[in-house]
Design an enzyme around this catalytic site. Sequence first.
Site, PDB file in Angstrom:
ATOM      1  NE  ARG A  56      -5.546   0.915  -2.219  1.00  0.00           N
ATOM      2  CZ  ARG A  56      -4.300   0.483  -2.103  1.00  0.00           C
ATOM      3  NH1 ARG A  56      -3.548   0.930  -1.102  1.00  0.00           N
ATOM      4  NH2 ARG A  56      -3.813  -0.391  -2.954  1.00  0.00           N
ATOM      5  CG  ASP A 157       2.822  -4.027   7.602  1.00  0.00           C
ATOM      6  OD1 ASP A 157       3.509  -4.527   6.699  1.00  0.00           O
ATOM      7  OD2 ASP A 157       1.999  -3.113   7.410  1.00  0.00           O
TER       8      ASP A 157
END
Length: 290
Positions: A56, A157
């Site tokens: 990632r 979020d």
Amino acid sequence: MTRDLLTPEPGGWASGGQLERDLELTDADFARIRQLIYQRAGIVLAEHKREMVYSRLAKRLRHHGLIRFSDYLARLERQPEAKEWEAFTNALTTNLTAFFREAHHFPLLADHVRGRRGPVRVWSAAASTGEEPYSIAMALTEALGSRGGEAEVVATDIDTEALEKARVGVYSMEQIHKLDEGRIKRFFQRGRGRHEGLARVRPELKAMVAFEPLNLLAPSWPVKGPFDAIFCRNVMIYFDKETQARILERFAPLLKPDGLLFAGHSENFSYTTDAFRLRGQTVYVRQPRC
């Protein structure tokens, strides 16, 4: 210091069946990444997440033309307010979600708010790409009838990229195919032409949901209660017990006296705090304070 740099072999694989790596990730780098994401987002990265971290964050290193994780981390630490911190956090955040995931929660929510007077408000504290808050909005619309449009879903979020997708409200037909046809017709507009295979959340449903970035570890939250319910599902599993307890204590005063907290299927808060008591399967009710 052990280096995690593998020698490339033909075909894109290295010995031992591991993927080819062109970037240098040392043990010290991985330890530092674990420390930084814990400090920033409260996420506890296990040792076995090393491959995930590499894959990632490698995109961020390549974006900046770097070959060593140590250089990337040094750049971050020199600039504590840099925009790259957002990209770093987004990369290490998991966004596994679906419409009406853990479906047993939604009839419970509907029963909880049905017939209530006054505004109904629900907080989706890990909104991800929007499937959960839009599912909540659908459930509220069905439960409240003509008053459904007055309900509000606050959706937050830490992952700003996920929130942007949520705001757009466009999903593939594959993502909504498990919804019954009645819900699809009522709450979505099917794409045509170049939008074939896509579905867009109808404006009236989208208007019920307000999206905003929020870090649950932040000293203050840009949300105001009271809420009838808070959904914080499959998030606490990434936090240690101390962090879980701290967040739960902050949730409690934001709920109405009989407010519900919905947790994920693998989360158990019964021994984490006395602010809530278990009411049913992964559903908690706010405890009255003496």
